[in-house]
Structure formats: structure tokens, C-alpha cells
Motif scaffolding. Structure first.
Motif, PDB file in Angstrom:
ATOM      1  N   MET A   1     -51.384-121.284  20.171  1.00  0.00           N
ATOM      2  CA  MET A   1     -49.909-121.345  20.276  1.00  0.00           C
ATOM      3  C   MET A   1     -49.295-121.385  18.877  1.00  0.00           C
ATOM      4  SD  MET A   1     -47.119-121.742  22.238  1.00  0.00           S
ATOM      5  CE  MET A   1     -47.538-122.328  23.862  1.00  0.00           C
ATOM      6  N   ILE A   2     -48.259-120.562  18.684  1.00  0.00           N
ATOM      7  CA  ILE A   2     -47.552-120.534  17.402  1.00  0.00           C
ATOM      8  C   ILE A   2     -46.240-121.306  17.549  1.00  0.00           C
ATOM      9  CG2 ILE A   2     -46.342-119.025  15.766  1.00  0.00           C
ATOM     10  CD1 ILE A   2     -48.306-116.823  16.538  1.00  0.00           C
ATOM     11  N   LEU A   3     -45.999-122.237  16.649  1.00  0.00           N
ATOM     12  CA  LEU A   3     -44.675-122.863  16.618  1.00  0.00           C
ATOM     13  C   LEU A   3     -43.815-122.103  15.621  1.00  0.00           C
ATOM     14  CD1 LEU A   3     -42.674-125.148  17.364  1.00  0.00           C
ATOM     15  CD2 LEU A   3     -43.525-126.373  15.342  1.00  0.00           C
ATOM     16  N   LEU A   4     -42.671-121.606  16.102  1.00  0.00           N
ATOM     17  CA  LEU A   4     -41.736-120.881  15.240  1.00  0.00           C
ATOM     18  C   LEU A   4     -40.467-121.718  15.098  1.00  0.00           C
ATOM     19  CD1 LEU A   4     -40.693-118.391  13.705  1.00  0.00           C
ATOM     20  CD2 LEU A   4     -40.155-117.347  15.910  1.00  0.00           C
ATOM     21  N   VAL A   5     -40.210-122.168  13.896  1.00  0.00           N
ATOM     22  CA  VAL A   5     -38.974-122.924  13.634  1.00  0.00           C
ATOM     23  C   VAL A   5     -37.999-121.955  12.968  1.00  0.00           C
ATOM     24  CG1 VAL A   5     -37.977-124.983  12.604  1.00  0.00           C
ATOM     25  CG2 VAL A   5     -40.379-124.987  13.304  1.00  0.00           C
ATOM     26  N   GLY A   6     -36.797-121.853  13.550  1.00  0.00           N
ATOM     27  CA  GLY A   6     -35.843-120.854  13.063  1.00  0.00           C
ATOM     28  C   GLY A   6     -35.815-119.633  13.974  1.00  0.00           C
ATOM     29  N   ALA A   7     -36.302-119.788  15.203  1.00  0.00           N
ATOM     30  CA  ALA A   7     -36.399-118.654  16.142  1.00  0.00           C
ATOM     31  C   ALA A   7     -35.029-118.083  16.506  1.00  0.00           C
ATOM     32  CB  ALA A   7     -37.132-119.090  17.417  1.00  0.00           C
ATOM     33  N   ASP A  22     -45.672-108.593  22.157  1.00  0.00           N
ATOM     34  CA  ASP A  22     -47.128-108.458  22.013  1.00  0.00           C
ATOM     35  C   ASP A  22     -47.902-109.501  22.820  1.00  0.00           C
ATOM     36  OD1 ASP A  22     -46.469-106.435  20.336  1.00  0.00           O
ATOM     37  OD2 ASP A  22     -46.916-107.506  18.482  1.00  0.00           O
ATOM     38  N   GLY A  23     -47.197-110.309  23.589  1.00  0.00           N
ATOM     39  CA  GLY A  23     -47.876-111.272  24.451  1.00  0.00           C
ATOM     40  C   GLY A  23     -48.504-112.437  23.690  1.00  0.00           C
ATOM     41  N   VAL A  24     -47.994-112.741  22.497  1.00  0.00           N
ATOM     42  CA  VAL A  24     -48.537-113.859  21.719  1.00  0.00           C
ATOM     43  C   VAL A  24     -47.813-115.147  22.156  1.00  0.00           C
ATOM     44  CG1 VAL A  24     -48.867-114.792  19.382  1.00  0.00           C
ATOM     45  CG2 VAL A  24     -48.910-112.306  19.750  1.00  0.00           C
ATOM     46  N   PRO A  25     -48.562-116.180  22.553  1.00  0.00           N
ATOM     47  CA  PRO A  25     -47.896-117.421  22.983  1.00  0.00           C
ATOM     48  C   PRO A  25     -47.120-118.059  21.837  1.00  0.00           C
ATOM     49  CG  PRO A  25     -50.249-117.448  23.523  1.00  0.00           C
ATOM     50  CD  PRO A  25     -50.028-116.270  22.627  1.00  0.00           C
ATOM     51  N   VAL A  26     -45.844-118.329  22.080  1.00  0.00           N
ATOM     52  CA  VAL A  26     -44.984-118.864  21.011  1.00  0.00           C
ATOM     53  C   VAL A  26     -44.084-119.956  21.573  1.00  0.00           C
ATOM     54  CG1 VAL A  26     -43.350-116.927  21.310  1.00  0.00           C
ATOM     55  CG2 VAL A  26     -43.296-118.244  19.194  1.00  0.00           C
ATOM     56  N   ARG A  27     -43.894-120.972  20.763  1.00  0.00           N
ATOM     57  CA  ARG A  27     -42.964-122.065  21.095  1.00  0.00           C
ATOM     58  C   ARG A  27     -41.924-122.124  19.976  1.00  0.00           C
ATOM     59  NH1 ARG A  27     -45.950-127.521  21.043  1.00  0.00           N
ATOM     60  NH2 ARG A  27     -46.881-126.685  22.939  1.00  0.00           N
ATOM     61  N   ALA A  28     -40.682-122.349  20.362  1.00  0.00           N
ATOM     62  CA  ALA A  28     -39.605-122.432  19.371  1.00  0.00           C
ATOM     63  C   ALA A  28     -39.089-123.863  19.283  1.00  0.00           C
ATOM     64  CB  ALA A  28     -38.458-121.508  19.782  1.00  0.00           C
ATOM     65  N   LEU A  29     -38.744-124.283  18.084  1.00  0.00           N
ATOM     66  CA  LEU A  29     -37.989-125.537  17.921  1.00  0.00           C
ATOM     67  C   LEU A  29     -36.558-125.138  17.580  1.00  0.00           C
ATOM     68  CD1 LEU A  29     -37.725-128.658  17.504  1.00  0.00           C
ATOM     69  CD2 LEU A  29     -38.295-128.262  15.099  1.00  0.00           C
ATOM     70  N   THR A  30     -35.629-125.539  18.422  1.00  0.00           N
ATOM     71  CA  THR A  30     -34.217-125.249  18.166  1.00  0.00           C
ATOM     72  C   THR A  30     -33.390-126.477  18.521  1.00  0.00           C
ATOM     73  OG1 THR A  30     -32.285-123.935  18.860  1.00  0.00           O
ATOM     74  CG2 THR A  30     -34.054-124.136  20.472  1.00  0.00           C
ATOM     75  N   ARG A  31     -32.229-126.602  17.847  1.00  0.00           N
ATOM     76  CA  ARG A  31     -31.335-127.723  18.175  1.00  0.00           C
ATOM     77  C   ARG A  31     -30.466-127.412  19.382  1.00  0.00           C
ATOM     78  NH1 ARG A  31     -28.252-127.557  12.767  1.00  0.00           N
ATOM     79  NH2 ARG A  31     -28.801-125.385  13.154  1.00  0.00           N
TER      80      ARG A  31
END
Ligand SMILES: NC(=O)c1ccc[n+]([C@@H]2O[C@H](COP(=O)([O-])OP(=O)(O)OC[C@H]3O[C@@H](n4cnc5c(N)ncnc54)[C@H](OP(=O)(O)O)[C@@H]3O)[C@@H](O)[C@H]2O)c1
Length: 290
Positions: A1-7, A22-31
Motif C-alpha cells: 500500500m502506498i500512502l500519498l500525502v497531497g493527493a 494501474d491498479g496500484v493500492p493507494v491511500r490518501a491523507l487529506t484534511r
């Protein structure tokens, strides 16, 4: 899992689209709870929270193997600032990533990051870079020059309403601009390519003046070249007096003064060749995608 901050940002938006495609598992941190709902509908996992809050960050990073920090407090983003986000927020994220056993941390910094840079943002980026390099994490630091699409939007902002562009300063000093698409392509490469670990990569495009950006905006819009100019002395005043009511405007004015009075050219070709095989998006293509 990739954490993307600034998504939810300009770069993060391009990145998240590509990862989802591309079907890559991603999690976003957003306010933003609204942004989180939109991202969830795309299939992105979301942690609603603030980079400035250590427990939000620890929650977001749990279970991730890769972290991409593409956040910034420079923009008109509520109470975020370069100090609280680009430095202290990234420090929170680096600490949490190290504690969670993250394998690889990709930090989007900025060309010119240095302890004695004139722009505070660049000093904050430098501190985050130093913390990452000392963290024991696997790391890649990407330092883009100025974002081409962002500045095309700034210069071309008034084109529809007033058939005019806006240029801060004389607009005749060349500055290096890189397309957000090219930065996203490098981040994607860095996620997969182990040879980019432990590398600090300055990533640029062409040297262009704000007047050239303005002419290109007019050519695309079919307008007659009318340009509103904010003179350098006014920018210097704005950089100080705007601070209490619009810290963002003050930061923009200060950055514009620096852009008009510093050599911000950059030869992007050697790093482009060293990494190899990534797109080089020109101004016409960037304009077409606006
Ligand atoms: N724009 C340029 O010219 C340029 C040039 C070189 C390098 N860079 C770097 O490239 C990266 C991307 O820039 P960009 O222009 O795409 O950014 P942007 O559009 O200004 O977006 C900023 C992002 O930062 C997030 N953010 C801000 N404060 C936050 C906080 N307190 N907690 C969590 N997230 C926060 C925002 O997320 P939410 O609002 O969803 O929380 C948003 O997604 C940044 O690291 C920037 O410094 C930009």
C-alpha cells in the motif's frame, strides 16, 4: 500500500489518477472530508487528517510500505504554512514512517532547497530533506523546478473574464519550468525503480520567461496580448503588508520578487538523460491540457 500525502493537489491529482488506473493500492491523507469522499469513489483508501497532527499521520501510515509526500503549505490552503507542513508536517511523516517500518519514502522537495535560501519554503524543504536522509528509511528526494501548469494558471487566470494575462514584475527573466506530468512520471518511476533509492534528483524542463508564458496563453485564447503588470516595487511592498490578511498573497509576492531578481535557470538535460525514458512535456502540450 502506498500512502500519498497531497493527493488533492495538482501533482497528487495526476499521481492518484495514474495509480488508480494501474491498479496500484493507494491511500490518501487529506484534511477534507469532501475530497476523501471523491477519492473513495475512485477506489482510493482515505485517512482524513492533518499532516501537522502526529496521531493522524501515524494512523494514515499504518500498513503502508511506500510513502509519497507531495504536500505543501505554500498555497492558499487554510492555516497551512511552509513551516508547519513542508518542514514540521514532513518531519511527523518521516518519524511515523520509520516507526511503521515503511520501506521507501519519496519526498517531493523543490529545486533550490538549501539552508540559506532566500525563500523560506526552500529552507523548510531543506530541513525535511535532511531529516529524511538521517532517518534510516529508504529514500528518494525529487526536486522539481517551478510547476509549468501552476504558472500558466496564474498568468492566464484573468484571460476569460478580462481577456488579459497577469505578469508579476517585468516578466523578462528566464526561469526553469517543469510540467506536473513530468514530475508525476518521475515519482512513478521512483516507486518502482530501486536504482533511484538514495538519490536526490533535480527535475526541470525549459527555461522560459513569464512574458513567454503570457504570449502562449494569448495565442491559445486568440486574445490580443493585453497584460496587467504588477511592478517589482509593488511586489516588494505586498510581500510585507499582505502578511496579516493574506499570508498566501505575501508568499506569492515574495516568491515573485525572488523570481525577478535571481538566476532560476537550470539545465535539465543531464538528469533527464541519467534517469532516461521519461516524457518532456512542452508548453503547448501543458496549455492544451489546461
Ligand atoms: N507548484 C510548484 O511550482 C512546485 C514547484 C516545485 C515543487 N513543488 C512541490 O510539489 C509538491 C506538489 O505541489 P502542488 O503544487 O501539486 O501542491 P498543491 O496543489 O498546492 O497541493 C497541496 C497539497 O498539500 C496538502 N496539504 C496542505 N496542507 C496540509 C496539511 N496540513 N495536512 C495534510 N495535507 C496538506 C493538500 O491536501 P488537502 O488540502 O487535501 O489536505 C494538497 O493536496 C509539493 O511538495 C510542492 O512543494 C511544487
Amino acid at each position: 500500500m502506498i500512502l500519498l500525502v497531497g493527493a488533492t493537489g495538482r501533482l497528487g491529482g495526476v499521481l492518484v489518477d495514474g495509480l488508480v488506473r494501474d491498479g496500484v493500492p493507494v491511500r490518501a491523507l487529506t484534511r477534507s472530508t469532501d475530497a476523501a469522499a471523491r477519492l473513495r469513489a475512485m477506489g482510493v483508501g482515505c485517512a482524513v487528517g492533518d499532516l501537522r497532527n502526529a496521531s493522524d499521520v501515524a494512523r494514515a501510515v499504518a500498513g503502508c510500505t511506500v510513502v509519497v509526500s507531495a504536500a505543501s503549505g505554500f498555497g492558499p490552503m487554510g492555516s497551512s504554512t511552509p513551516k508547519s507542513v513542508d518542514r514540521d508536517g514532513n518531519l511527523n511523516l518521516i518519524r511515523a514512517a520509520a516507526a511503521a517500518g515503511v520501506r521507501h519514502f519519496i519526498l517531493v522537495s523543490m529545486h533550490g532547497a538549501a539552508p540559506d535560501a532566500r525563500l523560506p519554503l526552500l529552507r523548510m524543504k531543506h530541513d525535511a530533506e535532511q531529516a529524511l536522509r538521517a532517518s534510516g528509511l529508504g529514500w528518494t528526494i525529487i526536486r522539481p523546478t517551478a510547476c509549468l501548469e501552476t504558472y500558466l494558471d496564474v498568468v492566464g487566470g484573468p484571460i476569460e473574464r478580462r481577456r488579459s494575462t497577469i505578469v508579476f514584475g517585468a516578466g523578462n527573466v528566464p526561469v526553469n519550468f517543469v510540467s506536473v506530468k513530468d514530475v508525476a512520471a518521475l515519482v512513478r518511476r521512483a516507486i518502482d525503480d530501486r536504482t533511484l533509492r538514495g538519490r536526490l534528483i533535480d527535475w526541470g524542463g525549459a527555461d522560459l520567461t513569464l512574458n513567454e508564458l503570457s504570449s502562449a496563453v494569448h495565442a491559445t485564447a486568440g486574445t490580443d496580448g493585453k497584460t496587467t503588470r504588477i511592478p517589482l516595487p509593488a511586489l516588494r511592498v505586498m510581500a510585507v503588508v499582505a502578511r496579516p490578511f493574506s499570508p498566501f498573497l505575501a508568499r506569492m509576492a515574495q516568491a515573485s520578487v525572488i523570481m525577478n531578481t535571481t538566476d532560476m535557470t537550470f539545465d535539465a538535460a543531464p538528469e533527464r538523460e541519467a534517469v532516461g525514458g521519461l516524457p518532456w512535456t512542452g508548453m503547448e502540450e501543458a496549455l492544451a491540457g489546461r
